[in-house]
Design an enzyme around this catalytic site. Structure first.
Site, mmCIF file in Angstrom:
data_model
loop_
_atom_site.group_PDB
_atom_site.id
_atom_site.type_symbol
_atom_site.label_atom_id
_atom_site.label_comp_id
_atom_site.label_asym_id
_atom_site.label_seq_id
_atom_site.Cartn_x
_atom_site.Cartn_y
_atom_site.Cartn_z
ATOM 1 N N ARG A 131 -12.247 1.508 -23.335
ATOM 2 C CA ARG A 131 -12.297 1.167 -21.856
ATOM 3 C C ARG A 131 -11.975 0.191 -21.283
ATOM 4 N NH1 ARG A 131 -14.730 4.730 -23.334
ATOM 5 N NH2 ARG A 131 -17.562 5.278 -23.169
ATOM 6 N N SER B 130 -24.034 1.963 -20.428
ATOM 7 C CA SER B 130 -23.509 0.797 -21.732
ATOM 8 C C SER B 130 -23.329 -0.688 -20.872
ATOM 9 C CB SER B 130 -22.694 1.652 -22.322
ATOM 10 O OG SER B 130 -22.838 3.018 -23.313
ATOM 11 N N GLU C 224 -19.418 -4.808 -20.453
ATOM 12 C CA GLU C 224 -18.687 -2.962 -20.713
ATOM 13 C C GLU C 224 -18.686 -3.314 -18.830
ATOM 14 O OE1 GLU C 224 -19.248 1.028 -22.125
ATOM 15 O OE2 GLU C 224 -19.001 1.627 -20.199
HETATM 16 C C1 LIG Z 1 -26.188 6.322 -16.829
HETATM 17 C C2 LIG Z 1 -25.186 5.872 -16.703
HETATM 18 C C3 LIG Z 1 -23.833 5.958 -17.703
HETATM 19 C C4 LIG Z 1 -22.823 6.056 -17.338
HETATM 20 N N1 LIG Z 1 -21.667 6.967 -18.719
HETATM 21 C C5 LIG Z 1 -20.406 5.993 -19.127
HETATM 22 C C6 LIG Z 1 -20.186 6.701 -19.855
HETATM 23 O O1 LIG Z 1 -20.133 8.005 -20.711
HETATM 24 N N2 LIG Z 1 -18.285 6.846 -20.324
HETATM 25 C C7 LIG Z 1 -18.117 5.748 -19.005
HETATM 26 O O2 LIG Z 1 -17.026 5.364 -19.696
HETATM 27 N N3 LIG Z 1 -18.773 5.444 -18.329
HETATM 28 C C8 LIG Z 1 -19.953 5.252 -18.147
HETATM 29 N N4 LIG Z 1 -20.341 4.751 -17.836
HETATM 30 C C9 LIG Z 1 -19.987 3.798 -16.539
HETATM 31 C C10 LIG Z 1 -19.635 4.719 -14.720
HETATM 32 O O3 LIG Z 1 -19.783 5.544 -15.161
HETATM 33 C C11 LIG Z 1 -18.166 4.396 -14.973
HETATM 34 O O4 LIG Z 1 -17.106 2.913 -15.950
HETATM 35 C C12 LIG Z 1 -17.693 4.436 -14.070
HETATM 36 O O5 LIG Z 1 -16.297 5.349 -13.758
HETATM 37 C C13 LIG Z 1 -17.936 3.962 -12.470
HETATM 38 O O6 LIG Z 1 -17.073 4.347 -11.245
HETATM 39 P P1 LIG Z 1 -17.894 3.548 -10.478
HETATM 40 O O7 LIG Z 1 -17.066 4.337 -8.697
HETATM 41 O O8 LIG Z 1 -19.033 3.714 -10.067
HETATM 42 O O9 LIG Z 1 -16.993 2.239 -10.267
HETATM 43 P P2 LIG Z 1 -17.878 0.921 -9.760
HETATM 44 O O10 LIG Z 1 -18.915 0.300 -10.146
HETATM 45 O O11 LIG Z 1 -17.826 0.805 -8.002
HETATM 46 O O12 LIG Z 1 -16.772 0.011 -10.306
HETATM 47 C C14 LIG Z 1 -16.054 0.157 -11.142
HETATM 48 C C15 LIG Z 1 -14.864 -1.246 -11.199
HETATM 49 O O13 LIG Z 1 -13.834 -0.663 -11.163
HETATM 50 C C16 LIG Z 1 -13.286 -1.225 -9.905
HETATM 51 N N5 LIG Z 1 -13.043 -0.221 -8.746
HETATM 52 C C17 LIG Z 1 -13.689 0.809 -8.166
HETATM 53 N N6 LIG Z 1 -12.597 2.090 -7.757
HETATM 54 C C18 LIG Z 1 -11.426 1.237 -7.056
HETATM 55 C C19 LIG Z 1 -10.290 1.975 -6.628
HETATM 56 N N7 LIG Z 1 -10.462 2.569 -5.943
HETATM 57 N N8 LIG Z 1 -9.454 1.299 -7.025
HETATM 58 C C20 LIG Z 1 -9.119 -0.404 -7.896
HETATM 59 N N9 LIG Z 1 -10.838 -0.369 -8.701
HETATM 60 C C21 LIG Z 1 -11.336 0.249 -8.397
HETATM 61 C C22 LIG Z 1 -14.170 -2.061 -8.741
HETATM 62 O O14 LIG Z 1 -13.795 -2.862 -8.451
HETATM 63 C C23 LIG Z 1 -14.957 -2.453 -10.381
HETATM 64 O O15 LIG Z 1 -13.850 -3.766 -11.286
HETATM 65 C C24 LIG Z 1 -22.073 5.219 -16.955
HETATM 66 C C25 LIG Z 1 -23.053 4.795 -15.638
HETATM 67 C C26 LIG Z 1 -24.017 4.708 -15.747
HETATM 68 C C27 LIG Z 1 -24.530 3.931 -14.751
#
Ligand SMILES: Cc1cc2nc3c(=O)[nH]c(=O)nc-3n(C[C@H](O)[C@H](O)[C@H](O)COP(=O)(O)OP(=O)(O)OC[C@H]3O[C@@H](n4cnc5c(N)ncnc54)[C@H](O)[C@@H]3O)c2cc1C
Length: 335
Positions: A163, A235, A331
């Site tokens: 992570r 998580s 996380e």
């Molecule tokens: C129901 C649920 C289940 C989940 N299950 C998992 C799982 O099984 N495994 C897991 O690893 N995660 C899980 N997650 C967490 C999440 O889905 C991941 O971390 C995902 O990659 C976040 O993507 P996002 O586009 O929503 O990022 P955001 O929440 O929009 O951003 C997260 C971080 O990434 C940065 N960021 C986003 N896009 C960029 C970019 N293009 N360039 C630079 N920085 C950027 C943001 O500034 C921030 O720091 C889960 C979340 C939910 C709601």
């Protein structure tokens, strides 16, 4: 490109909290991103937002939020065993996985149904069911926010770990990832079903990429809340990693403690178990509680504020520390 001032963030985060951003700019072309960044005097702080599925807003964001929406999946190289694909950051991660499954390209099926966008996947090296992004990652392209220099970082340069990655340390808040290149396999025999829920259901059956993806989706739907029904970020805490002496101490005191051996000196402990042992399972304070099927997931039952969620998370953290002397690490990014 669309610029909105004093923008509500409610539909931009999966906790569904209603905070505001001073400026939110939606950008669907990398060219527009350059234009925007070079005009911007860069005094304001900046945040890149994907699907908002790993962020908790606890107050208004007094800066510029860049919501990257660039799309495209391109097959850029191929040999008899593998394909190299380049995926734009604004693609939904799960849409990309479904594309891979449909085309019979293996490697990402265990990562089905993870919310969020492709550009965010390297940030925390997303992982599930025994697979992490790093296992299929080739490189990613992006822009340095300060200099506007373009970069391409290899897997080694991204310093992936559990992570985490270089984007959470040296390059924290310094880069915008615009696309990710992944190596997928054409092999029909190279599956990872080691994870308990997968093994139980699939062992002995003729495996396909689609069968594994479908099973992962089934398990996830039964265990995790849909953010459309209950705001959440999956998580909230990472599984803590302890050294061998702490592990022995814990095992003596709590013989049932679930753990996973990482190497001879390090053990990963189940954060869900720790939280469960502290009796948080059915706890709810105002509109915040833990999800009944998975204590690691904190949910917004309705109109919780980011601050309420953070307060509840801190209560969990403090209680776990009090009982086990283990410091849980978030996380989720708290802003
Ligand atoms: C129901 C649920 C289940 C989940 N299950 C998992 C799982 O099984 N495994 C897991 O690893 N995660 C899980 N997650 C967490 C999440 O889905 C991941 O971390 C995902 O990659 C976040 O993507 P996002 O586009 O929503 O990022 P955001 O929440 O929009 O951003 C997260 C971080 O990434 C940065 N960021 C986003 N896009 C960029 C970019 N293009 N360039 C630079 N920085 C950027 C943001 O500034 C921030 O720091 C889960 C979340 C939910 C709601």
């Amino acid at each position: 490109m669309e610029v909105v001032r004093n923008c509500s963030l409610k539909k931009f985060n999966t906790f569904n909290v209603d905070e505001k951003a001073k400026v939110l700019v939606e950008i669907d072309k990398v060219g527009d991103l350059f234009t925007f960044l070079s005009k911007e005097n860069q005094k304001d702080k900046m945040l890149v937002l994907g699907g908002g599925s790993n962020i908790l807003f606890t107050k208004s964001y007094e800066g510029i939020i860049i919501s990257l929406k660039n799309k495209g999946i391109e097959l850029i190289d191929e040999d008899e065993n593998n394909v190299l694909v380049e995926v734009s950051s604004g693609e939904s991660w799960n849409d990309f996985v479904l594309w891979a499954v449909e085309n019979n390209f293996g490697g990402v099926e265990n990562l089905s149904l993870i919310p969020g966008n492709v550009g965010a996947a390297p940030i925390q090296n997303i992982g599930a069911y025994g697979v992490e992004l790093k296992d299929i990652f080739h490189s990613c392209k992006g822009i340095m926010i300060d200099s506007l220099n373009e970069f391409e970082l290899t897997k080694e340069e991204c310093e992936f770990n559990y992570r985490s990655s270089i984007f959470k340390s040296t390059y924290k808040n310094k880069t915008i990832i615009t696309s990710v290149k992944l190596i997928l396999t054409k092999s029909k025999h190279n599956f990872n079903i080691e994870y308990k829920g997968l093994k139980e259901n699939l062992l002995g059956k003729e495996l396909t990429i689609k069968k594994i993806s479908d099973q992962v989706i089934r398990i996830r739907k039964s265990k995790l809340p849909d953010p459309k029904s209950y705001g959440n970020c999956g998580s909230f805490f990472k599984n803590p990693i302890v050294n061998i002496s702490k592990h022995e101490y814990l095992l003596n005191k709590f013989p049932d403690i679930p753990f996973f051996k990482i190497d001879n000196n390090n053990y990963k402990i189940s954060a869900a178990w720790l939280i469960d042992q502290c009796n948080f399972k059915n706890k709810k304070v105002k509109d915040v509680g833990v999800y009944s099927n998975q204590p690691l997931v904190i949910i917004n039952h309705g109109n919780a504020k980011g601050k309420d969620i953070l307060h509840f998370a801190n209560e969990i953290k403090g209680t776990v520390y009090g009982n086990f002397e283990i410091e849980l690490e978030e996380e989720v990014l708290i802003l």
